[in-house]
Motif scaffolding. Structure first.
Motif, mmCIF file in Angstrom:
data_model
loop_
_atom_site.group_PDB
_atom_site.id
_atom_site.type_symbol
_atom_site.label_atom_id
_atom_site.label_comp_id
_atom_site.label_asym_id
_atom_site.label_seq_id
_atom_site.Cartn_x
_atom_site.Cartn_y
_atom_site.Cartn_z
ATOM 1 N N LYS A 45 41.642 37.788 86.720
ATOM 2 C CA LYS A 45 42.671 38.620 87.350
ATOM 3 C C LYS A 45 44.000 38.453 86.616
ATOM 4 O O LYS A 45 44.706 39.437 86.354
ATOM 5 N N LYS A 54 45.974 46.308 87.350
ATOM 6 C CA LYS A 54 45.911 45.704 88.679
ATOM 7 C C LYS A 54 44.474 45.787 89.190
ATOM 8 O O LYS A 54 44.037 46.830 89.666
ATOM 9 N N PRO A 55 43.721 44.696 89.078
ATOM 10 C CA PRO A 55 42.321 44.728 89.510
ATOM 11 C C PRO A 55 42.180 44.633 91.019
ATOM 12 O O PRO A 55 43.138 44.294 91.728
ATOM 13 N N GLU A 56 41.002 44.925 91.500
ATOM 14 C CA GLU A 56 40.663 44.746 92.908
ATOM 15 C C GLU A 56 39.760 43.529 93.053
ATOM 16 O O GLU A 56 38.988 43.205 92.152
ATOM 17 N N ILE A 57 39.877 42.875 94.187
ATOM 18 C CA ILE A 57 38.994 41.757 94.515
ATOM 19 C C ILE A 57 38.096 42.186 95.668
ATOM 20 O O ILE A 57 38.575 42.558 96.741
ATOM 21 N N VAL A 58 36.802 42.170 95.429
ATOM 22 C CA VAL A 58 35.817 42.472 96.467
ATOM 23 C C VAL A 58 35.047 41.191 96.716
ATOM 24 O O VAL A 58 34.331 40.707 95.841
ATOM 25 N N VAL A 67 35.687 40.598 90.638
ATOM 26 C CA VAL A 67 36.900 41.214 90.108
ATOM 27 C C VAL A 67 36.498 42.550 89.478
ATOM 28 O O VAL A 67 35.681 42.582 88.544
ATOM 29 N N ALA A 69 37.712 46.769 88.304
ATOM 30 C CA ALA A 69 38.772 47.708 87.953
ATOM 31 C C ALA A 69 38.121 48.916 87.299
ATOM 32 O O ALA A 69 37.026 48.813 86.740
ATOM 33 N N TYR A 168 29.261 50.629 97.477
ATOM 34 C CA TYR A 168 30.375 51.434 96.984
ATOM 35 C C TYR A 168 29.899 52.690 96.253
ATOM 36 O O TYR A 168 30.543 53.164 95.321
ATOM 37 N N ARG A 171 30.542 54.630 92.497
ATOM 38 C CA ARG A 171 31.673 54.101 91.743
ATOM 39 C C ARG A 171 31.241 53.053 90.728
ATOM 40 O O ARG A 171 31.757 53.008 89.608
ATOM 41 N N TRP A 172 30.297 52.193 91.079
ATOM 42 C CA TRP A 172 29.913 51.106 90.184
ATOM 43 C C TRP A 172 28.535 51.297 89.576
ATOM 44 O O TRP A 172 27.955 50.362 89.029
#
Length: 419
Positions: A45, A54-58, A67, A69, A168, A171-172
């Motif tokens: 991160k 700015k990454p996201e944390i799931v 981590v 993005a 999700y 998206r992934w």
């Protein structure tokens, strides 16, 4: 100067900073078990934030964050490339056996030492670096790029890649996936063997050790059954033709060079490994019960049902034995088409930076790539040599690491840039 040459110049200029990032990631211990990857996630991160991302944390598990993005290219629609890698590692069983320390990140000038250097912090760091560079050039790209630095791979992926895919939506998933698991710079992996994990239980009459004429005991029966199970290794898989054509003499030679002599044969046949055995109370008693685990690796083209039918036949001669398949730890072999434009792009970039065009191979061990291939998504592995992974004094070649960084970056760029 072309945009591509600008990227190559940046990669060359920042070599030492990439090595420092990998060292920091190795020093952030993330053994699984326990599976705590919070410090390693913090390092990733931090690197992304330093590069304006700015990454996201799931984190379905608080101690095992993922981590992630992504960005959309400025040229609009196109393919979606996913860069996927894991941040958890094998545990360290004997810390004192490490000359440099298991989490030293020590740089001896040619190698970076530490647990996870090979499997797979070098590959994951390469994907993170590639994503950061591509993000800077986003306005020039068609399509989109997603980054997944996940936890939980070493224990099955339930809370990492699999969780992100299942919760999700698209998206992934992406259209193609590139992963940096250790595979060797001479190969691109387009498939891997499956796993069939089974717990066997043998029940027998328990007696004093002098009365073996009345009962051979659970441990003796288990040992005979284990010898029988080893016969499974004689089965040769009926490989699909689209896979078999890639197992030519050159590919087999390279497989043996990368993974060790005999690997090319093992790729085509099952392997049987016997894990923990529990049985008996005292040496002078006949054990009533013995429990052991078998880890059977299935080559492409051979399914679990075929193996289980054979085991059922074996157990006719072992009425004391029963088994249960560990469903959560068992996965079919998987592969995707090797003749894909993205695979060719990876190969061209790899050859550009190593002067060696990699061959298409399948892997021996399981990875998170299976979750994509099961869904029909072309997924390829290009990473450093697997030698030393999981052992004491695990270390990755700096030159190989940098070659993977360059290949990941330029493969995604070339695939998405239409200028």
């Amino acid at each position: 100067m072309s945009l591509r040459k600008e990227i190559i110049s940046e990669l060359e200029a920042n070599r030492e900073s990439y090595v420092t990032f990998l060292q920091q990631l190795i020093r952030a211990a993330s053994p699984n078990p326990s599976g705590d990857t919070t410090e390693a996630a913090r390092v990733i991160k931090g690197y992304l934030l330093e590069n304006g991302i700015k990454p996201e944390i799931v984190a379905p598990l608080s101690h095992a964050p993922n981590v992630v993005a992504d960005f959309q290219g400025g040229k609009g629609g196109g393919q979606r490339v996913i860069l996927n890698g894991h941040i958890d590692t094998y545990p360290v069983e004997k810390p004192d056996a490490w000359e440099k320390g298991p989490y030293s990140g020590y740089n001896d000038g040619s190698m970076i030492h530490g647990r996870g250097a090979v499997d797979m912090k070098a590959g994951t760091a390469a994907s993170v670096i590639a994503y950061a560079i591509l993000h800077k050039k986003a306005e020039s790209l068609n399509g989109s790029v997603g980054l997944m630095a996940v936890s939980d791979e070493e224990s099955g992926g339930k809370w990492g890649t699999r969780y992100l895919i299942e919760n999700y939506g698209n998206r992934w998933l992406g259209d193609v996936v590139l992963n940096g698991e250790p595979g060797g710079l001479q190969s691109i992996r387009f498939g891997e063997k499956g796993t069939l994990r089974i717990t066997f239980t043998v029940e027998a009459q328990g007696l004093n050790g002098a009365y073996t004429f009345l009962s051979r005991g659970a441990n003796i029966v288990a040992s005979r059954l284990i010898n029988k199970l080893l016969q499974l290794e004689d089965i040769e898989s009926p490989l699909p033709e689209e896979v078999r054509k890639h197992f030519n003499s050159r590919a087999r030679k390279i497989a043996d060079n990368i993974m060790g002599e005999g690997a090319s044969e093992v790729l085509l046949k099952p392997t049987v490994n016997i894990g923990t055995i529990h049985g008996g109370v005292k040496v002078n008693t006949i054990a009533e019960r013995c429990v052991f685990e078998a880890d059977i690796r299935l080559p492409i083209g051979l399914d679990a049902a075929t193996i289980l039918r054979l085991i059922d036949q074996y157990l006719v001669d072992f009425p004391q034995a029963s088994y249960k398949v560990q469903e959560a730890a068992s996965n079919p072999a998987n592969f995707c088409t090797a003749d894909h434009p993205f695979a060719e792009t990876i190969a061209k970039c790899a050859e550009e930076f190593t002067n060696f065009k990699p061959v298409m191979l399948a892997g021996l061990g399981g990875t998170d790539c299976k979750f994509y291939r099961y869904r029909g998504i072309p997924t390829f592995v290009y990473g450093p040599s697997p030698k030393g992974m999981g052992g004491s004094d695990e270390a990755v070649s700096i030159d190989e690491f940098i070659a993977v960084v360059k290949t990941h970056t330029l493969a995604a760029w070339d695939y998405l840039y239409k200028g």
